[in-house]
Write an enzyme that holds these catalytic residues in place. Structure first.
Site, PDB file in Angstrom:
ATOM      1  N   VAL A  11      52.193  18.877  73.008  1.00  0.00           N
ATOM      2  CA  VAL A  11      51.642  20.220  72.800  1.00  0.00           C
ATOM      3  C   VAL A  11      51.019  20.759  74.085  1.00  0.00           C
ATOM      4  O   VAL A  11      51.293  21.893  74.483  1.00  0.00           O
ATOM      5  CB  VAL A  11      50.613  20.188  71.642  1.00  0.00           C
ATOM      6  CG1 VAL A  11      49.779  21.457  71.603  1.00  0.00           C
ATOM      7  CG2 VAL A  11      51.342  20.010  70.324  1.00  0.00           C
ATOM      8  N   LEU A 153      54.322  24.716  66.946  1.00  0.00           N
ATOM      9  CA  LEU A 153      55.650  24.475  67.528  1.00  0.00           C
ATOM     10  C   LEU A 153      56.293  23.213  66.944  1.00  0.00           C
ATOM     11  O   LEU A 153      55.594  22.309  66.476  1.00  0.00           O
ATOM     12  CB  LEU A 153      55.555  24.350  69.057  1.00  0.00           C
ATOM     13  CG  LEU A 153      54.669  23.271  69.697  1.00  0.00           C
ATOM     14  CD1 LEU A 153      55.312  21.911  69.642  1.00  0.00           C
ATOM     15  CD2 LEU A 153      54.364  23.650  71.136  1.00  0.00           C
ATOM     16  N   LYS A 207      46.499  25.462  59.386  1.00  0.00           N
ATOM     17  CA  LYS A 207      47.395  24.481  60.008  1.00  0.00           C
ATOM     18  C   LYS A 207      47.759  23.368  59.020  1.00  0.00           C
ATOM     19  O   LYS A 207      48.926  23.011  58.855  1.00  0.00           O
ATOM     20  CB  LYS A 207      46.712  23.897  61.258  1.00  0.00           C
ATOM     21  CG  LYS A 207      47.473  22.765  61.910  1.00  0.00           C
ATOM     22  CD  LYS A 207      48.829  23.185  62.426  1.00  0.00           C
ATOM     23  CE  LYS A 207      49.687  21.989  62.756  1.00  0.00           C
ATOM     24  NZ  LYS A 207      51.047  22.317  63.108  1.00  0.00           N
ATOM     25  N   CYS A 263      53.433  14.654  63.081  1.00  0.00           N
ATOM     26  CA  CYS A 263      52.501  15.540  62.367  1.00  0.00           C
ATOM     27  C   CYS A 263      52.463  15.340  60.852  1.00  0.00           C
ATOM     28  O   CYS A 263      51.406  15.039  60.291  1.00  0.00           O
ATOM     29  CB  CYS A 263      52.832  16.988  62.680  1.00  0.00           C
ATOM     30  SG  CYS A 263      52.497  17.404  64.402  1.00  0.00           S
TER      31      CYS A 263
END
Ligand code: NAD
Length: 461
Positions: A11, A153, A207, A263
C-alpha cells in the site's frame, strides 16, 4: 505538497508512487533497510503490474525518495501517512497495532511543525483516537491533526485502482486537515472520483464493512457452488444470472477455493473480535470466517476424491500458489492449506507459479518447483489449478494430457469448460459445475471404511 509515507509495502509503495505521479513530493520510509536499499538501487521488491515503471519515472523526476531514517523523512512535511501492516495477532486474530504504535511514536518524536497524520492502514474503530492520544502524550511539536483514509486498492490492479477509485474515503474532524486532504486528492477529485468526507470512526468502519461484504459474496457463491454439485446446477450460470441483477453485481461471485490474501482473512476475524468486544457481535461474519477456513480443506478433499480416494505415492501438479493472479503475495493463500493437506494425505507435490515461487519456497518446503506449467504436469497423476493466472487459461490441453500419467484435472477456479475438457478425455472436476463426484457420506457402523474415507478423515480439521 511534501508528504511522508511511513511503510513502503504494497500500500505505501503504490500510494507513494501514485501521489508522486500526481506531482507531490513523496518520501517513503521503511524500517526494512534492505527494502529501502533495493528501492534506492531502482529495484522494486514486489511484483505489481506497472509499479516498477511508475517508481522509476517519479524517482527520475525528483519527486519520489526512499529512506530508512524516519527523522529525515519527516522534515518539512505537511502530511505523514501511516501505511504499516496491521496483521492478525497470533493469539486471538485481533489486529496487531504494534506497527501503527511504533510509527506514531516516531512521528511524535520527529515531526517538526503542524502535521496532518493520516492513518491509511486498516485498523479497528477508535485507532485514530488512540493515535491522537499517543501523539499528544509524545508531545508532537507544532501540533497535529489525525485523519482516517483507508485504502481500497486491489493487489494486481493496484495502480489503476488508486488512480481511478470508486471513491476516496476521508474521515476528518477539522477544517485545516480537510483542506490538506482536499489538496492531496485534488487530482482525483478533478477526474471525477467521489471523495466521501465523514467522521474518523465512520471511515474506519467503512473499510472493514466493505472488505467483509466482499468476503461474504465470495463465501456465499462458494456455498451455492456446493449446492450446485449436489443438485446438478452450474454455478457459473447461476452467478451470471444472479450477478446481472444491478442490485447484486457480478463481481466477487466466482466460486473457488475460499478467499485468502493480505486483507480478507485478517479483516473478517478482526471485525468479529472488536464487534464482540463492543457487545454487538456479527454472527453472519463469524459464520463466514468458519465456512471459509473449512472450505480450503474441503478443496483438498475434492482433489483426493478426484484421485480415487487415495493419494499414496500420487504426483499432484499444482498450478498457481499466490492467493490471486498478478501478485507475488502468498499471505493466507489457499495453496498454503491445500498443499500441506495433500502432502499429509501422501501426495507428492510439484508446483509452478509465475511470480509466487520465491516466497512460496520458504512457506512450502519439501515440495518440488517447476520452471513452467508444462514441466509441472509431466508425469502427474492429477493437475490442480489453484490460482487463475492468465498464463494457465489457454494451455495446450492435448499436450498436457499427453504428458500426464493420469488425465485428472481439478480446476478450483473454473478456468476450463467442463464439456470441452471431458471431450479431450480428461477426468475433469470444476467447482460447482453440475453433478460432480458424489459427496462422501459418513461411514456406517460395522462397515469396513474405504481408503477414501480414511484419506478424507486425515484432512478434516
Ligand atoms: P506490507 O506488509 O506489505 O507493508 C508494510 C510495511 O511497513 C513493511 O514494508 C514494513 O517493513 C513497514 N513498517 C512496519 N513498521 C514500520 C515503521 N514503524 N516505520 C516504517 N515502516 C514500517 O503491508 P501492506 O499490504 O502494504 O498493508 C498495509 C496496510 O494497508 C494494512 O493495514 C493492510 O490491511 C492495508 N491494506 C492492504 C491492502 C493490500 O492489498 N495489501 C489493501 C488495502 C489496505
Amino acid at each position: 505538497m511534501r508528504i511522508a509515507m511511513i511503510g513502503a509495502g504494497y500500500v505505501g509503495l503504490v500510494t507513494g508512487a501514485c501521489f508522486a505521479d500526481f506531482g507531490h513530493e513523496v518520501v517513503c520510509v521503511d524500517v526494512d533497510a534492505e527494502k529501502i536499499a533495493r528501492l534506492n538501487e531502482g529495484r522494486v521488491p514486489i511484483f505489481e503490474p506497472g509499479l516498477a515503471e511508475l517508481v522509476a519515472l517519479n524517482r527520475r523526476a525528483g519527486r519520489l525518495f526512499f529512506t530508512s531514517d524516519t527523522s529525515r523523512a519527516l522534515v518539512s512535511v505537511e502530511a505523514a501517512f501511516i501505511a504499516v501492516g496491521t496483521p492478525a495477532r497470533v493469539e486471538d486474530g485481533a489486529a496487531d497495532l504494534s506497527y501503527v504504535e511504533a510509527a506514531t511514536r516516531a512521528i511524535a518524536e520527529y515531526a517538526d511543525g503542524f502535521l496532518v497524520v493520516v492513518l491509511k492502514s486498516t485498523a479497528p474503530i477508535g485507532t485514530c483516537d488512540a493515535v491522537e492520544a499517543r501523539l499528544a502524550e509524545g508531545g508532537a511539536k507544532g501540533g497535529f491533526s489525525v485523519v482516517s483514509n483507508p485504502e481500497f486498492l486491489r493487489e494486481g490492479a493496484a495502480i489503476g485502482d488508486f488512480k481511478r477509485p470508486d471513491r476516496v474515503v476521508v474521515g476528518v474532524e477539522d477544517e485545516r486537515a480537510k483542506r490538506v486532504m482536499a489538496d492531496i486528492y485534488r487530482p482525483l477529485a478533478q477526474s471525477g472520483a467521489p471523495i466521501v468526507y465523514t467522521t474518523r470512526r465512520s471511515a474506519e468502519l467503512i473499510k472493514y464493512a466493505a472488505n467483509v461484504f466482499l468476503a461474504m459474496k465470495v463465501t456465499f457463491i462458494n456455498e451455492i457452488a456446493d449446492l450446485c454439485e449436489s443438485v446438478g446446477g452450474d454455478v457459473v450460470d447461476v452467478a451470471n444470472g444472479v450477478g446481472l441483477d444491478s442490485r447484486i453485481g457480478r463481481k466477487f461471485l466466482s466460486a473457488g477455493p475460499g478467499f485468502g490474501g493480505s486483507c480478507f482473512p485478517k479483516d473478517t476475524v478482526a471485525l468479529t473480535r472488536f464487534a464482540k468486544e463492543a457487545r454487538a457481535p456479527l454472527r453472519l461474519v463469524e459464520t463466514l470466517v468458519e465456512v471459509n477456513v473449512e472450505r480450503k480443506l474441503a478443496m483438498a478433499r475434492k482433489i483426493v476424491r478426484a484421485c480415487g480416494g487415495s493419494m499414496s505415492g500420487k504426483r499432484v501438479a499444482v498450478l498457481g500458489l499466490t492467493y490471486k493472479p498478478n501478485t507475488d503475495d502468498m499471505r493466507d493463500a489457499p495453496s498454503l492449506t491445500i498443499v500441506p493437506a495433500l502432502k499429509a494425505a501422501g501426495a507428492k507435490i510439484v508446483a509452478f507459479d509465475p511470480e509466487g515461487m520465491a516466497s512460496a519456497r520458504a512457506q512450502l518446503p519439501e515440495i518440488e518447483f517447476s520452471a513452467s506449467a508444462y514441466e509441472c504436469v509431466e508425469g502427474a497423476d492429477a493437475l490442480a489449478i489453484v490460482t487463475e493466472w492468465d498464463a494457465f487459461r489457454a494451455l495446450d490441453m492435448a499436450r498436457v494430457k499427453a504428458s500426464m500419467r493420469t488425465p485428472v484435472v481439478v480446476d478450483l477456479r473454473n478456468v476450463y469448460d467442463p464439456e470441452a475438457m471431458r471431450g479431450l478425455g480428461f477426468i475433469y472436476e470444476g467447482v460447482g459445475r453440475g453433478a460432480a463426484a458424489s459427496r462422501s457420506s459418513p461411514p456406517s457402523r460395522g462397515r469396513r471404511r474405504t481408503s477414501e474415507e480414511l484419506s478424507l478423515d486425515r484432512l478434516r480439521p
